[in-house]
Write an enzyme that holds these catalytic residues in place. Sequence first.
Site, PDB file in Angstrom:
ATOM      1  N   TYR A   4       0.838  -1.300   0.140  1.00 35.69           N
ATOM      2  CA  TYR A   4       0.155   0.264  -0.113  1.00 35.69           C
ATOM      3  C   TYR A   4       0.907   1.363  -0.145  1.00 35.69           C
ATOM      4  O   TYR A   4       0.336   2.140  -0.060  1.00 35.69           O
ATOM      5  CB  TYR A   4      -0.910   0.098   1.164  1.00 35.69           C
ATOM      6  CG  TYR A   4      -2.207  -0.982   1.193  1.00 35.69           C
ATOM      7  CD1 TYR A   4      -2.139  -1.971   0.189  1.00 35.69           C
ATOM      8  CD2 TYR A   4      -3.449  -0.562   1.666  1.00 35.69           C
ATOM      9  CE1 TYR A   4      -3.145  -2.683  -0.059  1.00 35.69           C
ATOM     10  CE2 TYR A   4      -4.454  -1.300   1.507  1.00 35.69           C
ATOM     11  CZ  TYR A   4      -4.365  -2.561   0.562  1.00 35.69           C
ATOM     12  OH  TYR A   4      -5.714  -3.159   0.511  1.00 35.69           O
ATOM     13  N   LYS A  37       2.071 -14.990   3.961  1.00 30.44           N
ATOM     14  CA  LYS A  37       2.072 -15.644   2.509  1.00 30.44           C
ATOM     15  C   LYS A  37       3.611 -16.241   2.401  1.00 30.44           C
ATOM     16  O   LYS A  37       4.021 -15.607   1.413  1.00 30.44           O
ATOM     17  CB  LYS A  37       1.573 -15.210   1.731  1.00 30.44           C
ATOM     18  CG  LYS A  37       1.252 -15.894   0.440  1.00 30.44           C
ATOM     19  CD  LYS A  37      -0.147 -16.975   0.378  1.00 30.44           C
ATOM     20  CE  LYS A  37       0.135 -17.688  -0.731  1.00 30.44           C
ATOM     21  NZ  LYS A  37      -1.236 -18.627  -0.725  1.00 30.44           N
ATOM     22  N   ASP A  43      -4.708 -17.519   2.768  1.00 33.35           N
ATOM     23  CA  ASP A  43      -5.738 -18.098   2.289  1.00 33.35           C
ATOM     24  C   ASP A  43      -6.550 -18.995   3.182  1.00 33.35           C
ATOM     25  O   ASP A  43      -7.978 -18.893   3.346  1.00 33.35           O
ATOM     26  CB  ASP A  43      -5.537 -18.558   0.798  1.00 33.35           C
ATOM     27  CG  ASP A  43      -4.089 -19.141   0.735  1.00 33.35           C
ATOM     28  OD1 ASP A  43      -3.333 -19.180   1.633  1.00 33.35           O
ATOM     29  OD2 ASP A  43      -3.829 -19.710  -0.416  1.00 33.35           O
ATOM     30  N   ASP A  80      -6.354  -5.526   5.629  1.00 37.58           N
ATOM     31  CA  ASP A  80      -7.273  -4.793   5.295  1.00 37.58           C
ATOM     32  C   ASP A  80      -8.473  -5.646   4.726  1.00 37.58           C
ATOM     33  O   ASP A  80      -9.375  -5.637   5.061  1.00 37.58           O
ATOM     34  CB  ASP A  80      -6.821  -3.995   3.647  1.00 37.58           C
ATOM     35  CG  ASP A  80      -8.017  -3.015   3.114  1.00 37.58           C
ATOM     36  OD1 ASP A  80      -8.844  -2.889   3.951  1.00 37.58           O
ATOM     37  OD2 ASP A  80      -7.702  -2.456   1.951  1.00 37.58           O
TER      38      ASP A  80
HETATM   39 MG    MG Z   1     -10.473  -1.418   3.588  1.00 34.73          MG
END
Ligand code: MG
Length: 336
Positions: free
Chosen positions: A125, A174, A207, A231
Site C-alpha cells: 500500500y 504468505k 488464504d 485490510d
Molecule cells: Mg478497507
Amino acid sequence: MTQTISVIRGDGIGPEIMDATLKVLDAMNLGLQYEFVDAGLSALEKTGELLPEATLESIARNRIALKSPLTTPVGEGFTSINVSLRKKFDLYANVRPAKSFPNTKSRFPAGVDVITVRENTEGLYIGDGQTITEDGELATSTSRITHKGAERVVRYAFELAKKTGRKKVTVVHKANILKTTSGLFLKTAREVAAQYPEIECNEMIVDNTCMQLVMKPEQFDVIVTTNLFGDIISDLCAGLVGGLGLAPGANIGDENAIFEAVHGSAPDIAGKGIANPCALLLAAGQMLDHLGQTDKAEKLRNAIVETLEAKDSLTPDLGGTGTTQTFAEAIAKRVA
Ligand code: MG
Ligand code: NAI
C-alpha cells in the site's frame, strides 16, 4: 483529569453520528474537552483544502482524535485523506475489533471476538514502484517490509493481548510464496513472539485464514498481519459480526492515535437521521481504553450491548425504527 481531543465531524452521515456519540460521551462525565476541526469535503468547501494545516496541528497537539468518515472527492489530484493522516502521524497499527453483538446480523451470535491488528504504513500500500508501460501491457507495484515496521506492529499485537488478557496471537502471512516480504514479516514475528512465552503464537497462511475465519472463527483471538492482508481480513471479520454499522477502528502510532468508524460517509442516507452511531461509539470506546479509562470503555460497551439486547430504538440497518438520535439517547440513558 481533563483531556482535550481533536474532533472531526466529517462528511455525509459524519456530523449526525458524531453528535450522537458526543451526546453519549457527555452523559458519562469523562472530563473530555472537544476541539472541533475540519477535514474532507466540508474542509475543502470552507478552506480550499481537504486536510487543513490547523487540523494537523490540532491532532499533533492533542495527540488523540475522534474522526467521522470523510468523503474524498473522486478524480485526479485528491489523495485519500485517511492515507495522508496515517503517513503524517506514522499510525502504524490499525486495530479493528470484531465482536458478535445481540440482535444483529452476526453469522455467529455466540462466538466471534477477534481483534485484527493490521500494519498500516508498509506493504503493497505504500504505492512505491507503481508503473505501467505506455502500451498498457505491463504494470508493476512494489511491496516494502522493514524489520522495524514488522517488529513494532507485532509487538503492539502482543502487548495488546497481554493487556487485555487475550491468550493467542495468530500471525497471518504468505511467506511460502512471498519469501522476502512476507518472509521477513514472519521471521520478525517469531522473534517478538519468543519474548512473550505466556501468549500462544500460531502462524497461518492468509488464504487458509480466510476459510478458517468463515468456518471456525472462535479459534481466533488476536490476528496480526501486513497491510493488504489486514485490510481484507478485517472486513471479512466485520462481515462475520453483522457488518459495517458495528465495526470500529483505531489508528495508533507512538505519538498520536486516531479513532474512527470503519464505514464511510454513507451519502445514500446522509441527512435522514437514521445512521447507526454504534461503530463510532465503539471507536470512542477504543479511545477510552487508549486513554487508560478501561472501566468507562467497558461501561460504554455494556450500554451498547444492553440497548441492542432490549431492541431499544434500533436504527433501520439493525431492523428497528429508531433514529440516530433516539438510539443514542437509549444508550446515553444506560451509561448515565
Ligand atoms: Mg478497507
Ligand atoms: P459507506 O460505508 O459509506 O456505505 C456503504 C453502505 O453501508 C451504504 O449503503 C451505507 O448507507 C451503509 N452504511 C454505512 N455506514 C452506515 C451506518 N453508520 N449506518 C447505517 N448504514 C450505514 O461506503 P461507500 O458508499 O463505499 O463510500 C461513501 C463515501 O465514504 C466515499 O466518498 C468514500 O470515499 C468514503 N469513505 C470514507 C471512509 C473514512 O473516512 N474512513 C471509509 C470508507 C469510505
